[in-house]
Design a protein around this motif. Structure first.
Motif, mmCIF file in Angstrom:
data_model
loop_
_atom_site.group_PDB
_atom_site.id
_atom_site.type_symbol
_atom_site.label_atom_id
_atom_site.label_comp_id
_atom_site.label_asym_id
_atom_site.label_seq_id
_atom_site.Cartn_x
_atom_site.Cartn_y
_atom_site.Cartn_z
ATOM 1 N N ILE A 1 0.817 -1.219 0.000
ATOM 2 C CA ILE A 1 0.000 0.000 0.000
ATOM 3 C C ILE A 1 0.853 1.273 0.000
ATOM 4 O O ILE A 1 0.512 2.262 -0.636
ATOM 5 N N ARG A 2 1.965 1.237 0.740
ATOM 6 C CA ARG A 2 2.896 2.373 0.730
ATOM 7 C C ARG A 2 4.310 1.838 0.560
ATOM 8 O O ARG A 2 4.573 0.675 0.855
ATOM 9 N N PHE B 1 -4.735 7.004 -6.104
ATOM 10 C CA PHE B 1 -3.495 6.795 -5.345
ATOM 11 C C PHE B 1 -3.253 5.326 -5.009
ATOM 12 O O PHE B 1 -2.197 4.962 -4.515
ATOM 13 N N GLN C 1 -12.710 -4.519 1.056
ATOM 14 C CA GLN C 1 -12.185 -3.170 0.770
ATOM 15 C C GLN C 1 -13.313 -2.166 0.660
ATOM 16 O O GLN C 1 -13.106 -0.969 0.812
ATOM 17 N N PRO D 1 -13.425 6.263 5.574
ATOM 18 C CA PRO D 1 -12.258 7.015 5.094
ATOM 19 C C PRO D 1 -12.657 8.161 4.183
ATOM 20 O O PRO D 1 -13.479 7.976 3.279
ATOM 21 N N GLN E 1 -10.020 10.671 3.128
ATOM 22 C CA GLN E 1 -8.748 10.873 2.391
ATOM 23 C C GLN E 1 -8.344 12.337 2.256
ATOM 24 O O GLN E 1 -7.174 12.660 2.343
ATOM 25 N N ARG F 1 -12.260 9.837 -5.872
ATOM 26 C CA ARG F 1 -13.066 9.275 -4.782
ATOM 27 C C ARG F 1 -14.568 9.348 -5.088
ATOM 28 O O ARG F 1 -15.374 8.782 -4.362
ATOM 29 N N ASP G 1 -9.625 7.598 7.356
ATOM 30 C CA ASP G 1 -8.251 7.579 6.838
ATOM 31 C C ASP G 1 -8.027 8.911 6.134
ATOM 32 O O ASP G 1 -8.947 9.410 5.460
ATOM 33 N N ILE H 1 -4.985 11.290 3.853
ATOM 34 C CA ILE H 1 -3.676 11.336 3.181
ATOM 35 C C ILE H 1 -3.262 12.801 3.067
ATOM 36 O O ILE H 1 -4.065 13.638 2.635
ATOM 37 N N TYR I 1 -1.747 9.273 6.878
ATOM 38 C CA TYR I 1 -0.558 8.875 6.133
ATOM 39 C C TYR I 1 -0.118 10.024 5.250
ATOM 40 O O TYR I 1 -0.948 10.831 4.830
ATOM 41 N N PHE I 2 1.187 10.068 4.929
ATOM 42 C CA PHE I 2 1.535 10.999 3.841
ATOM 43 C C PHE I 2 1.569 10.224 2.535
ATOM 44 O O PHE I 2 1.827 9.010 2.534
ATOM 45 N N SER J 1 2.286 8.334 -0.706
ATOM 46 C CA SER J 1 3.422 7.555 -1.179
ATOM 47 C C SER J 1 3.053 7.076 -2.590
ATOM 48 O O SER J 1 2.117 6.299 -2.754
ATOM 49 N N ARG K 1 2.654 5.049 -5.769
ATOM 50 C CA ARG K 1 2.773 3.622 -6.054
ATOM 51 C C ARG K 1 2.812 3.397 -7.564
ATOM 52 O O ARG K 1 1.911 3.852 -8.304
HETATM 53 N N1 SAM Z 1 -10.628 0.332 0.924
HETATM 54 C C1 SAM Z 1 -10.410 1.253 1.956
HETATM 55 C C2 SAM Z 1 -10.932 2.630 1.553
HETATM 56 O O1 SAM Z 1 -11.310 2.873 0.459
HETATM 57 O O2 SAM Z 1 -10.904 3.495 2.384
HETATM 58 C C3 SAM Z 1 -8.979 1.326 2.436
HETATM 59 C C4 SAM Z 1 -7.911 0.745 1.665
HETATM 60 S S1 SAM Z 1 -6.231 1.018 2.022
HETATM 61 C C5 SAM Z 1 -5.729 -0.607 2.432
HETATM 62 C C6 SAM Z 1 -6.095 1.821 3.577
HETATM 63 C C7 SAM Z 1 -5.679 3.263 3.504
HETATM 64 O O3 SAM Z 1 -4.359 3.397 3.034
HETATM 65 C C8 SAM Z 1 -6.481 4.128 2.553
HETATM 66 O O4 SAM Z 1 -7.735 4.485 3.068
HETATM 67 C C9 SAM Z 1 -5.569 5.317 2.364
HETATM 68 O O5 SAM Z 1 -5.778 6.312 3.355
HETATM 69 C C10 SAM Z 1 -4.185 4.718 2.565
HETATM 70 N N2 SAM Z 1 -3.456 4.677 1.293
HETATM 71 C C11 SAM Z 1 -3.752 3.961 0.205
HETATM 72 N N3 SAM Z 1 -2.861 4.217 -0.782
HETATM 73 C C12 SAM Z 1 -1.987 5.123 -0.290
HETATM 74 C C13 SAM Z 1 -0.853 5.794 -0.823
HETATM 75 N N4 SAM Z 1 -0.462 5.585 -2.076
HETATM 76 N N5 SAM Z 1 -0.183 6.664 -0.026
HETATM 77 C C14 SAM Z 1 -0.580 6.887 1.244
HETATM 78 N N6 SAM Z 1 -1.647 6.284 1.801
HETATM 79 C C15 SAM Z 1 -2.346 5.421 1.045
#
Ligand code: SAM
Ligand code: SF4
Length: 482
Positions: A81-82, A194, A232, A304, A306, A318, A344, A346, A375-376, A378, A380
């Motif tokens: 994920i990050r 993201f 998810q 979440p 974001q 989103r 969540d 970002i 999170y900050f 990242s 991918r």
């Molecule tokens: N499916 C869930 C949703 O839509 O909220 C969460 C999926 S993900 C496993 C968990 C969290 O990781 C996300 O809600 C997002 O805040 C964070 N995340 C996902 N991709 C990221 C990235 N590229 N950089 C930073 N945080 C990320």
């Protein structure tokens, strides 16, 4: 390196359990042909998947060990994920390299999202890896192990449109015997720009509702008192028996997430039901009313957001705006007035300005989340954002914004804990408190940790606790008689 900050010392299951290894049947005297060691990283889905993997391996004659030094097979279930999540796995592999030097017969397998993302490249980059297995290919593990035992590198990263492992009874690993994860769907169709998940876990598919109910009933009958339904995007759960299957008395009426929640809640009033994760665009009034109607569906929603800026939310794909999200939060509070809410966030997504960041902070000020995972950004590889936008916010700015967000959330979460002082809450006892065996701990409906003197109570009991004080992450109270 700081890339994730949690507002207080309550941590998500998956944050606490990173790198956890399992020994589910240590007392099992069966003569297994080989011993496997498995450790898991990332989200709750990965931990649930490791329980499916353990089940597949056990029924093929492999026994688990908690000690990687005595294992013939070492599996690491990985997260992409990050960037930091992947770096943690690479570091762990260097430790397994040392083991393999001492015992060259050990096979090392990489499972999960990193396996899916890197495929054969993983084997080129990490010479010690013998097996690379994606999240939809676990049924093929026994064959892949046999292939690897002949000295070949074994890879299966095929994604499936219908695999849900519905018929496999997961082996509960390192379980406290009270809470269990139950996977209700796999994959994701959302394509948030993201996020790597749609690429590593494939298309969304829902698991047979009957098999979910069966698994929850079995858990309840063996003493479990809480299930967390996992996906998810649980709100887009949708399952209908295929025509051939409906003959055995099964209904062909489609089951939505609200319907599934109700079916699980009706198993017993003593079984608590939680779920994760909800997508703001998909959670319906029907789900909210179902939660309100059943005392055993916990009043807690992880929603979440974001970002608090509609402009950034659009770039993130989103599919909702700030105003739309706020209206959803208002609706939740209207239908379930005491609902716990978490999110969540970002910081530093592509093009995020100071104004966008302030919008995120003001949204947090409005929602006053009980818990937030922050999170900050990242970047991918392969994601829509990586292809379309420049990762243009300097790391120090991303981190500064993250720190500001964490500082603000710390205030909200402490206020949320303080609001509960003086209240009576119903707690499901999960075990001893981390500090002393004189105290027990459990969680209330809103998912807050509650610590109290043990008296005659035991794991799996429900008890009303009068809250007398709190820390940033824990409510402290006294159990009430009866
Ligand atoms: N499916 C869930 C949703 O839509 O909220 C969460 C999926 S993900 C496993 C968990 C969290 O990781 C996300 O809600 C997002 O805040 C964070 N995340 C996902 N991709 C990221 C990235 N590229 N950089 C930073 N945080 C990320
Ligand atoms: Fe990733 Fe978005 Fe799917 Fe969540 S909903 S897994 S953030 S693509």
């Amino acid at each position: 390196m700081m890339d994730t900050l949690l507002a207080n010392d309550i941590k998500q299951h998956d944050e606490v359990r990173q790198g956890e290894a399992f020994a589910p049947f240590m007392m099992d005297n069966n003569a297994y042909k080989k011993r496997f060691f498995i450790e898991s990283y990332g989200c709750a889905m990965n931990f649930a998947d490791s329980e499916v993997v353990a089940s597949i391996l056990q029924s093929n004659g492999y026994g688990a060990t908690k000690n990687c030094e005595e294992a013939d097979l070492i599996f690491i279930n990985t997260c992409s994920i990050r960037e930091k999540a992947e770096a943690t796995v690479r570091k762990r592999l260097t430790e397994f390299r040392k083991l393999k030097k001492v015992n060259p017969g050990i096979l090392v397998g990489v499972l999960g999202c990193m396996a899916e993302r890197l495929k054969e490249k993983f084997i080129q980059e990490e010479k010690l890896v013998d097996l690379v297995v994606g999240p939809d290919a676990y049924r093929t593990l026994p064959g892949l192990i046999e292939e690897a035992e002949t000295g070949q590198k074994a890879v299966n990263v095929l994604l499936s449109r219908d695999e849900t492992y519905a018929d496999i009874a997961p082996i509960r690993l390192n379980s406290n015997g009270v809470n269990a994860f139950v996977s209700i769907m796999r994959g994701c169709n959302n394509m948030c720009s993201f996020c790597v998940v749609p690429f590593t876990r494939g298309r969304e598919r829902s698991r047979d509702a009957n098999s979910i109910i069966h698994e929850c009933e079995e858990l309840f009958n063996s003493g479990y008192r809480e299930v967390t339904l996992l996906g998810q995007n649980v709100d887009s759960y949708y399952w209908q028996a295929s025509p051939g299957l409906s003959e055995g008395g099964q209904t062909r009426v489609p089951v939505t997430f609200a319907g599934l929640l109700e079916m699980v809640a009706l198993i017993s009033p003593l079984l608590r039901v939680r779920f994760s994760t909800s997508h703001p665009k998909d959670i319906t009034d029907e789900v909210l009313f179902t939660i309100a109607r059943h005392a055993n569906i916990c009043n807690y929603i992880h929603l979440p957001v974001q970002s608090g800026s509609s402009r950034v939310l659009q770039l993130m794909n989103r599919t909702y705006s700030r105003e739309w999200y706020i209206a959803k939060v208002n609706r939740i509070r209207e239908i379930i007035p005491d609902c716990g809410l978490s999110t969540d966030m970002i910081t530093g997504f592509c093009t995020e300005t100071e104004e966008d960041h302030l919008q995120s902070l003001s949204l947090m000020e409005y929602c006053k989340y009980d818990l937030a995972y922050m999170y900050f950004y990242s970047e991918r590889p392969g994601t829509l954002a990586a292809r379309r936008f420049k990762d243009d916010i300097p790391e120090d700015v991303k981190k500064r914004r993250l720190q500001e967000m964490v500082d603000l959330h710390r205030i909200h979460s402490l206020q949320s804990m303080q609001r509960d002082v003086g209240k009576i809450c119903r707690v499901l006892v999960e075990g001893f408190s981390k500090k002393t065996a004189e105290d027990l701990q459990g969680r209330n409906d809103q998912n807050k940790v509650v610590v109290f003197p043990k008296g005659n109570l035991k794991k799996g009991d429900y008890v009303n606790v009068k809250i007398e004080s709190c820390t940033a992450g824990t409510l402290i109270g006294t159990p009430l008689p009866g």
